[in-house]
Design an enzyme around this catalytic site. Structure first.
Site, mmCIF file in Angstrom:
data_model
loop_
_atom_site.group_PDB
_atom_site.id
_atom_site.type_symbol
_atom_site.label_atom_id
_atom_site.label_comp_id
_atom_site.label_asym_id
_atom_site.label_seq_id
_atom_site.Cartn_x
_atom_site.Cartn_y
_atom_site.Cartn_z
ATOM 1 N N VAL A 17 0.828 -1.211 0.000
ATOM 2 C CA VAL A 17 0.000 0.000 0.000
ATOM 3 C C VAL A 17 0.870 1.271 0.000
ATOM 4 O O VAL A 17 0.561 2.248 -0.677
ATOM 5 C CB VAL A 17 -0.980 0.002 1.200
ATOM 6 C CG1 VAL A 17 -1.946 1.182 1.082
ATOM 7 C CG2 VAL A 17 -1.762 -1.300 1.272
ATOM 8 N N GLU A 38 -10.391 5.441 6.236
ATOM 9 C CA GLU A 38 -11.311 4.900 5.222
ATOM 10 C C GLU A 38 -10.776 3.598 4.617
ATOM 11 O O GLU A 38 -11.536 2.654 4.389
ATOM 12 C CB GLU A 38 -11.506 5.949 4.113
ATOM 13 C CG GLU A 38 -12.514 5.588 3.059
ATOM 14 C CD GLU A 38 -13.934 5.484 3.608
ATOM 15 O OE1 GLU A 38 -14.511 6.502 3.966
ATOM 16 O OE2 GLU A 38 -14.468 4.358 3.654
ATOM 17 N N ILE A 68 -13.794 0.935 -1.286
ATOM 18 C CA ILE A 68 -15.222 1.273 -1.123
ATOM 19 C C ILE A 68 -15.367 2.433 -0.132
ATOM 20 O O ILE A 68 -14.916 2.343 1.004
ATOM 21 C CB ILE A 68 -16.034 0.053 -0.617
ATOM 22 C CG1 ILE A 68 -15.991 -1.072 -1.653
ATOM 23 C CG2 ILE A 68 -17.473 0.447 -0.322
ATOM 24 C CD1 ILE A 68 -16.806 -2.294 -1.280
ATOM 25 N N GLU A 97 -2.820 -10.548 3.625
ATOM 26 C CA GLU A 97 -1.923 -9.903 4.587
ATOM 27 C C GLU A 97 -0.659 -10.755 4.712
ATOM 28 O O GLU A 97 -0.664 -11.947 4.382
ATOM 29 C CB GLU A 97 -2.602 -9.834 5.955
ATOM 30 C CG GLU A 97 -3.912 -9.086 5.962
ATOM 31 C CD GLU A 97 -3.742 -7.590 5.770
ATOM 32 O OE1 GLU A 97 -2.799 -7.020 6.320
ATOM 33 O OE2 GLU A 97 -4.559 -7.000 5.045
ATOM 34 N N ASP A 138 -9.802 -10.605 10.351
ATOM 35 C CA ASP A 138 -9.745 -9.337 9.604
ATOM 36 C C ASP A 138 -11.168 -8.809 9.356
ATOM 37 O O ASP A 138 -11.439 -7.620 9.569
ATOM 38 C CB ASP A 138 -9.010 -9.582 8.273
ATOM 39 C CG ASP A 138 -8.951 -8.345 7.411
ATOM 40 O OD1 ASP A 138 -8.066 -7.508 7.630
ATOM 41 O OD2 ASP A 138 -9.815 -8.208 6.520
ATOM 42 N N LYS A 168 -13.022 -5.336 10.799
ATOM 43 C CA LYS A 168 -13.737 -4.355 9.972
ATOM 44 C C LYS A 168 -15.159 -4.177 10.480
ATOM 45 O O LYS A 168 -15.663 -3.053 10.562
ATOM 46 C CB LYS A 168 -13.728 -4.793 8.515
ATOM 47 C CG LYS A 168 -12.345 -4.663 7.888
ATOM 48 C CD LYS A 168 -12.278 -5.348 6.549
ATOM 49 C CE LYS A 168 -10.877 -5.271 5.973
ATOM 50 N NZ LYS A 168 -10.653 -6.258 4.918
ATOM 51 N N GLY A 206 -5.452 -4.707 -2.479
ATOM 52 C CA GLY A 206 -4.538 -4.383 -3.573
ATOM 53 C C GLY A 206 -3.968 -2.985 -3.419
ATOM 54 O O GLY A 206 -4.525 -2.141 -2.713
#
Ligand SMILES: NC(=O)c1ccc[n+]([C@@H]2O[C@H](COP(=O)([O-])OP(=O)(O)OC[C@H]3O[C@@H](n4cnc5c(N)ncnc54)[C@H](OP(=O)(O)O)[C@@H]3O)[C@@H](O)[C@H]2O)c1
Length: 393
Positions: free
Chosen positions: A16, A122, A129, A183, A194, A198, A296
């Protein structure tokens, strides 16, 4: 501190972090410069010059020119230490780290309250999204009744490959890792942790409640085998890992993460590979669906970029629903229809309140019917590696 021109101290230059670096290069109109990048491994070959990097976090945290910290590392505890120090030193923070955010929800609220500085995250929920700011802003008055979603790209990718291309679990996981979806420690993904992180964050922004993380019933995808996939195929279902939360008549919240059979009428049926989708239901707008890439480099970096842009107009989460105290607590007193499959020798019947269907062959048996989530939470099936639990459509 003026954030019209953003000067970034970046932590992490993995999937990232490098993604964000590239995305910023492609958006020259946006005034944000990466001043320094802090990484960990001194021996790694870097794709850009070493003058961009430091191994000492204080080169960034103590730099008065840097007004925003972007935290994209894969160590949640260190990520929280960086976030706390950054806020105490007067810098806004953007993070993609759902474990860091979920593990420290209360502390992050207090840090933001006392400092007046924003922590935006975010990218931590479903990468590209735009869900959190929608929950904060668009759904701040319309009464949200439920939020469910495929919120983990890795498991969705694995399940898609297992059913569509008949790959085994290990091969599908390896491909997900090669593509940068999984991950570095995939156990968080495949055991549903995970998705649970969230959902924990999404419940705060949907319903204004910080629920005990451990109380969210969670089943991952590791126990799904060829027999379960064949059952799905025969019924024309797909298996998806769904995180669900909804309100009850007595103002409690039910929340769980369960592998779930979905039929072709479900919005989730078409969500394959690394895509995520979220369905919200609310009193006046009825159903809304958001679909996008949930993992991604670029999809995740795009959410980070959106947070950076929000900082230029001094955006911060207001957590209005938390302050309204509309919901009292999390509850598991709820019945779901489920399919439970085990080795032939295991007795499954005791957990069912009603049985719809029973089957057994020489090796396996399954039962479908109604179960109570409270009873499932304390049942031995939850931890038995040979028992697969899948919610019915
Ligand atoms: N990958 C995705 O699709 C995705 C999607 C949504 C959210 N996220 C979140 O984004 C974050 C980053 O994920 P990623 O996939 O980019 O991870 P990654 O590829 O494993 O990269 C992690 C980076 O963090 C650096 N790092 C680790 N510990 C550090 C420390 N103590 N100080 C400084 N740097 C440190 C590593 O440094 P070295 O380079 O020196 O090893 C590496 O550059 C995670 O929180 C993840 O949950 C990822």
């Amino acid at each position: 501190m003026d954030r019209k021109h953003i000067k970034i101290g970046l932590f992490g230059f993995g999937v990232v972090g490098k993604g964000l670096y590239d995305v910023l290069k492609e958006t020259p109109g946006f005034k944000a410069d990466i001043e320094k990048i802090c990484v960990k491994d001194r021996d790694k070959i870097r794709p850009i010059g070493m003058e961009n990097f430091t191994f000492n976090k204080y080169d960034i945290l103590n730099n008065p020119e840097i007004n925003v910290i972007v935290e994209l590392i894969d160590d949640a505890e260190e990520a929280f230490r960086i976030t706390r120090e950054a806020i105490l030193k007067g810098k806004a923070v953007v993070s993609a780290n759902k474990k860091m955010v979920s593990d420290n929800l209360q502390e992050l609220l207090e840090l933001q309250d006392t400092s007046g500085l924003p922590v935006l995250y975010e990218a931590s929920c479903c990468a590209s999204i735009p869900i959190l700011r929608n929950l904060e802003e668009y759904y701040d008055n319309d009464l949200l009744t439920s939020l469910s979603g495929i919120v983990n790209g890795t498991t969705n990718f694995i399940l898609t490959k297992m059913s569509g291309e008949n790959l085994n679990f290990e091969t599908a996981l390896r491909i997900a890792q090669e593509k940068g979806f999984a991950e570095s420690n995939p156990s968080q993904d495949i055991h549903g942790t995970d998705a649970r992180h969230k959902l924990h964050i999404l419940i705060l922004h949907s319903f204004g409640l910080i629920v005990p993380f451990e109380d969210i019933l969670t089943v991952g995808i590791t126990k799904i085998n060829g027999f379960d996939l064949q059952y799905a195929q025969e019924k024309n279902y797909k298996i998806k890992l769904i995180a669900r939360s909804f309100k009850t008549g007595d103002n409690k919240i039910i929340a769980y993460v369960l592998p779930t059979f979905v039929n072709s009428g479900s919005f989730f049926y078409q969500t394959d590979n690394e895509f995520n989708s979220i369905v919200t239901e609310s009193a006046f707008s009825d159903k809304n669906v958001l679909v996008g890439k949930g993992a991604g480099a670029f999809p995740t970096a795009s959410a980070v970029l959106s947070d950076l842009s929000a900082l230029t107009y001094d955006y911060r989460y207001e957590y209005k629903k938390l302050r309204q105290h509309n919901f009292s607590s999390l509850s598991s007193d709820h019945e779901v229809k489920a399919y439970i499959r085990s080795q032939k020798s295991t007795d499954l019947s005791t957990i069912f309140r009603d049985i719809d269907e029973k089957y057994e062959n020489g090796k396996y048996r399954y039962i479908t019917g109604s179960i109570n989530l409270n009873e499932l939470k304390s049942s031995v099936y939850l931890t038995d590696p040979n028992v697969s639990i899948i919610a019915m459509p």
